[in-house]
Design a protein around this motif. Structure first.
Motif, PDB file in Angstrom:
ATOM      1  N   UNK A 218      22.667 -11.804  -9.049  1.00 15.55           N
ATOM      2  CA  UNK A 218      22.567 -10.342  -9.133  1.00 15.55           C
ATOM      3  C   UNK A 218      23.600  -9.733  -8.205  1.00 15.55           C
ATOM      4  N   UNK A 219      23.937  -8.490  -8.486  1.00 20.00           N
ATOM      5  CA  UNK A 219      24.886  -7.767  -7.640  1.00 20.00           C
ATOM      6  C   UNK A 219      24.183  -7.260  -6.377  1.00 20.00           C
ATOM      7  N   UNK A 220      24.908  -7.227  -5.275  1.00 22.18           N
ATOM      8  CA  UNK A 220      24.384  -6.675  -4.023  1.00 22.18           C
ATOM      9  C   UNK A 220      23.943  -5.226  -4.223  1.00 22.18           C
ATOM     10  N   UNK A 221      24.679  -4.474  -5.014  1.00 25.65           N
ATOM     11  CA  UNK A 221      24.357  -3.067  -5.260  1.00 25.65           C
ATOM     12  C   UNK A 221      22.995  -2.908  -5.930  1.00 25.65           C
ATOM     13  N   UNK A 222      22.726  -3.724  -6.933  1.00 26.69           N
ATOM     14  CA  UNK A 222      21.461  -3.628  -7.669  1.00 26.69           C
ATOM     15  C   UNK A 222      20.298  -4.074  -6.790  1.00 26.69           C
ATOM     16  N   UNK A 223      20.494  -5.146  -6.000  1.00 26.08           N
ATOM     17  CA  UNK A 223      19.429  -5.624  -5.115  1.00 26.08           C
ATOM     18  C   UNK A 223      19.124  -4.586  -4.044  1.00 26.08           C
ATOM     19  N   UNK A 224      20.170  -4.003  -3.435  1.00 25.82           N
ATOM     20  CA  UNK A 224      19.972  -2.984  -2.405  1.00 25.82           C
ATOM     21  C   UNK A 224      19.279  -1.750  -2.977  1.00 25.82           C
ATOM     22  N   UNK A 225      19.664  -1.367  -4.199  1.00 21.74           N
ATOM     23  CA  UNK A 225      19.025  -0.230  -4.858  1.00 21.74           C
ATOM     24  C   UNK A 225      17.537  -0.499  -5.080  1.00 21.74           C
ATOM     25  N   UNK A 226      17.211  -1.720  -5.513  1.00 23.18           N
ATOM     26  CA  UNK A 226      15.807  -2.071  -5.776  1.00 23.18           C
ATOM     27  C   UNK A 226      14.974  -1.948  -4.511  1.00 23.18           C
ATOM     28  N   UNK A 227      15.459  -2.547  -3.417  1.00 20.02           N
ATOM     29  CA  UNK A 227      14.706  -2.506  -2.160  1.00 20.02           C
ATOM     30  C   UNK A 227      14.548  -1.058  -1.662  1.00 20.02           C
ATOM     31  N   UNK A 228      15.610  -0.288  -1.735  1.00 23.40           N
ATOM     32  CA  UNK A 228      15.558   1.081  -1.208  1.00 23.40           C
ATOM     33  C   UNK A 228      14.655   1.979  -2.055  1.00 23.40           C
ATOM     34  N   UNK A 229      14.702   1.813  -3.366  1.00 28.72           N
ATOM     35  CA  UNK A 229      13.880   2.641  -4.262  1.00 28.72           C
ATOM     36  C   UNK A 229      12.397   2.320  -4.096  1.00 28.72           C
ATOM     37  N   UNK A 230      12.066   1.031  -4.034  1.00 31.14           N
ATOM     38  CA  UNK A 230      10.662   0.652  -3.880  1.00 31.14           C
ATOM     39  C   UNK A 230      10.125   1.070  -2.515  1.00 31.14           C
ATOM     40  N   UNK A 231      10.972   0.999  -1.480  1.00 26.67           N
ATOM     41  CA  UNK A 231      10.547   1.456  -0.147  1.00 26.67           C
ATOM     42  C   UNK A 231      10.284   2.961  -0.168  1.00 26.67           C
ATOM     43  N   UNK A 232      11.153   3.714  -0.843  1.00 26.81           N
ATOM     44  CA  UNK A 232      10.953   5.160  -0.979  1.00 26.81           C
ATOM     45  C   UNK A 232       9.644   5.460  -1.698  1.00 26.81           C
ATOM     46  N   UNK A 233       9.364   4.725  -2.769  1.00 24.80           N
ATOM     47  CA  UNK A 233       8.147   4.964  -3.541  1.00 24.80           C
ATOM     48  C   UNK A 233       6.905   4.662  -2.704  1.00 24.80           C
ATOM     49  N   UNK A 234       6.914   3.561  -1.965  1.00 24.48           N
ATOM     50  CA  UNK A 234       5.753   3.198  -1.155  1.00 24.48           C
ATOM     51  C   UNK A 234       5.479   4.247  -0.080  1.00 24.48           C
ATOM     52  N   UNK A 235       6.509   4.701   0.600  1.00 20.63           N
ATOM     53  CA  UNK A 235       6.314   5.711   1.645  1.00 20.63           C
ATOM     54  C   UNK A 235       5.889   7.044   1.042  1.00 20.63           C
ATOM     55  N   UNK A 236       6.467   7.376  -0.106  1.00 16.58           N
ATOM     56  CA  UNK A 236       6.120   8.649  -0.755  1.00 16.58           C
ATOM     57  C   UNK A 236       4.667   8.662  -1.205  1.00 16.58           C
ATOM     58  N   UNK A 237       4.162   7.493  -1.660  1.00 15.11           N
ATOM     59  CA  UNK A 237       2.768   7.430  -2.094  1.00 15.11           C
ATOM     60  C   UNK A 237       1.805   7.630  -0.926  1.00 15.11           C
ATOM     61  N   UNK A 238       2.214   7.260   0.276  1.00 12.02           N
ATOM     62  CA  UNK A 238       1.383   7.529   1.453  1.00 12.02           C
ATOM     63  C   UNK A 238       1.285   9.029   1.712  1.00 12.02           C
ATOM     64  N   UNK A 239       2.331   9.747   1.343  1.00 10.95           N
ATOM     65  CA  UNK A 239       2.363  11.196   1.551  1.00 10.95           C
ATOM     66  C   UNK A 239       1.793  11.960   0.363  1.00 10.95           C
ATOM     67  N   UNK A 240       1.471  11.247  -0.708  1.00 14.40           N
ATOM     68  CA  UNK A 240       1.151  11.907  -1.977  1.00 14.40           C
ATOM     69  C   UNK A 240      -0.170  12.673  -1.942  1.00 14.40           C
ATOM     70  N   UNK A 241      -0.158  13.845  -2.539  1.00 12.77           N
ATOM     71  CA  UNK A 241      -1.354  14.544  -3.002  1.00 12.77           C
ATOM     72  C   UNK A 241      -0.931  15.393  -4.189  1.00 12.77           C
ATOM     73  N   UNK A 242      -1.878  15.834  -5.014  1.00 15.89           N
ATOM     74  CA  UNK A 242      -1.534  16.408  -6.322  1.00 15.89           C
ATOM     75  C   UNK A 242      -0.455  17.484  -6.314  1.00 15.89           C
TER      76      UNK A 242
END
Length: 450
Positions: A338-362
């Motif tokens: 895999x490309x470094x760009x795609x792997x880095x994007x995957x890690x950064x996007x999933x980290x953003x989603x996990x942190x955002x879900x902690x902040x989530x409300x409707x």
């Protein structure tokens, strides 16, 4: 000397009371001859009001000395004793006619009641020591309620507690570590709020009209807390992960209030929604800029992690992101197909989603969803553009492999995790994945979709 004098007075009052009670027994006997004279009835008709006044015996020593005794109780801060004397007088005069002597006595007593009220009000003022906590106000509050001043007692109690909470927050030291400060802030604030609520319930149990005032006060106090919270967490531009942990701590402390049937979580959401929205959009912009920068330097080459330890660490990171089939993209030795760009994007996007879900409300649903779509678009458009523009067959095959990982693995993981965290699927993410498939129907085309 003063105490000795007061003791002497009380002893004398008791002996006088016993003497009067003994003398009062034979008195009704001589009264019939006075009222049996038919010739005196007309003359005495005009004298009925004085006879009515005489029915209220104000000659009792405890009544004569009541104003002075009230002064002594107020001076000695014997609030309970003062209110007891007032209750005793009210009970004695309860069913008696209101004569002129009674009015004069009432005027003297009312002046003492005003003095007592002023002293009790001062006891509840924020200028007094706040170290005793909410229980320190119970004595003054209870006596004001006994005096019929429930509304004033409620107002002063809540003002006192607001000042105490404000002082406690202001005295907190701002530590270098934001999360440590937030733990202390939440502990101080929510503990004070819980103690105040319990004390309020004890003091004003029979005054249902005061509860609306407490709810207004709690909302105002929560606004004060959020101001201090936001100043430390959001104004200082902390990372999204730190902000998410801080909000999580605040929510957990807020749940303590459910023990007494008070749920203020919706108030925290309403007060924090603007700051959280700004933090999500700010971090989204950071990810987009980072992704664009990596895209601009993309060479479409396999990753060489050099050591088995590094490869094992990457496997663990991808597993924590929800990518369970990552092993099929690893090659011989320490290579990753895999490309470094795609792997880095995957890690950064999933980290953003996990942190955002902690902040989530409707209220933040669309903000989070739109941010995810914007982030993903930057990656998928770059992959599709590269597929259309690359002429080298070997590199084109490698790009297709990265596109397959992105479309068939990463995007479904994002959809699944979003649905788990929010509680419902996101049609926008499904549409984005389907649209991305359509883009690849004719990979030989060189038309850009960027």
């Amino acid at each position: 000397w003063r105490e000795g004098l007061e003791e002497t007075k009380r002893n004398r009052a008791l002996s006088e009371k016993r003497r009067l009670e003994q003398e009062a027994l034979p008195r009704p006997a001589p009264t019939p001859p006075e009222s049996t004279n038919p010739f005196e009835e007309d003359d005495e008709e005009d004298e009925e009001p004085p006879a009515e006044e005489e029915m209220v015996d104000l000659s009792l020593e405890w009544i004569q000395e009541l104003p002075e005794d009230l002064d002594v109780c107020i001076a000695q801060r014997d609030f309970e004793g003062a209110v007891d004397l007032l209750d005793k007088l009210n009970e004695y005069l309860g069913d008696k006619p209101v004569s002129q002597p009674v009015k004069e006595l009432r005027a003297k007593v009312d002046e003492r009641v005003r003095q007592l009220t002023d002293v009790l009000v001062f006891e509840l003022s924020p200028d007094r020591s706040l170290r005793g906590g909410p229980r320190a106000t119970r004595r003054a509050v209870s006596q004001l309620i006994r005096l019929g001043q429930s509304t004033k007692a409620c107002e002063l109690f809540l003002k006192n507690r607001a000042a105490a909470v404000h002082t406690a927050i202001r005295q907190l030291r701002i530590e270098g570590a934001t999360l440590l400060y937030i733990h202390k802030l939440c502990h101080v604030f929510f503990t004070s709020l819980l103690e105040t609520a319990r004390e309020f319930e004890t003091d004003f149990a029979g005054n249902n009209g005061c509860y609306s005032a407490f709810v207004v006060w709690a909302r105002s106090s929560m606004r004060m807390f959020v101001d201090a919270f936001s100043k430390q967490v959001f104004d200082s531009k902390e990372s999204l992960s730190t902000a998410a942990e801080c909000v999580k701590v605040a929510k957990e402390h807020c749940k303590q209030l459910s023990e007494i049937g008070l749920d203020l979580t919706f108030i925290i959401h309403a007060l924090l929604v603007k700051d959280i929205k700004g933090a999500l959009q700010s971090y989204k912009d950071i990810i987009i800029e980072a992704t664009k920068h990596r895209n601009s330097e993309e060479m479409w080459r396999r990753m060489n992690l050099m050591t088995p330890e590094a490869l094992g660490k990457l496997r663990e990171e991808m597993r924590s992101c929800g990518v369970g089939n990552f092993d099929q993209y690893t090659g011989d030795d320490c290579w990753v197909n895999l490309s470094y760009t795609v792997v880095a994007f995957t890690k950064q996007t999933m980290a953003f989603l996990e942190e955002a879900l902690k902040l989530y409300f409707p209220e933040l649903h669309m903000v989070l969803l739109e941010s995810l779509v914007e982030i993903i678009l930057v990656a998928v458009q770059h992959v599709d553009y590269s597929l259309r523009c690359e002429q080298d067959p070997e590199k084109k095959a490698f790009i297709r492999q990265n596109a397959s990982f992105l479309y068939e693995t990463v995007l479904p993981v994002v959809e699944k995790r979003f649905e788990e965290g929010v509680g419902k699927p996101a049609k926008q993410l499904q549409d984005l994945r389907n649209a991305s498939r359509l883009m690849r129907v004719n990979p030989e085309s060189t038309t850009s979709v960027v």
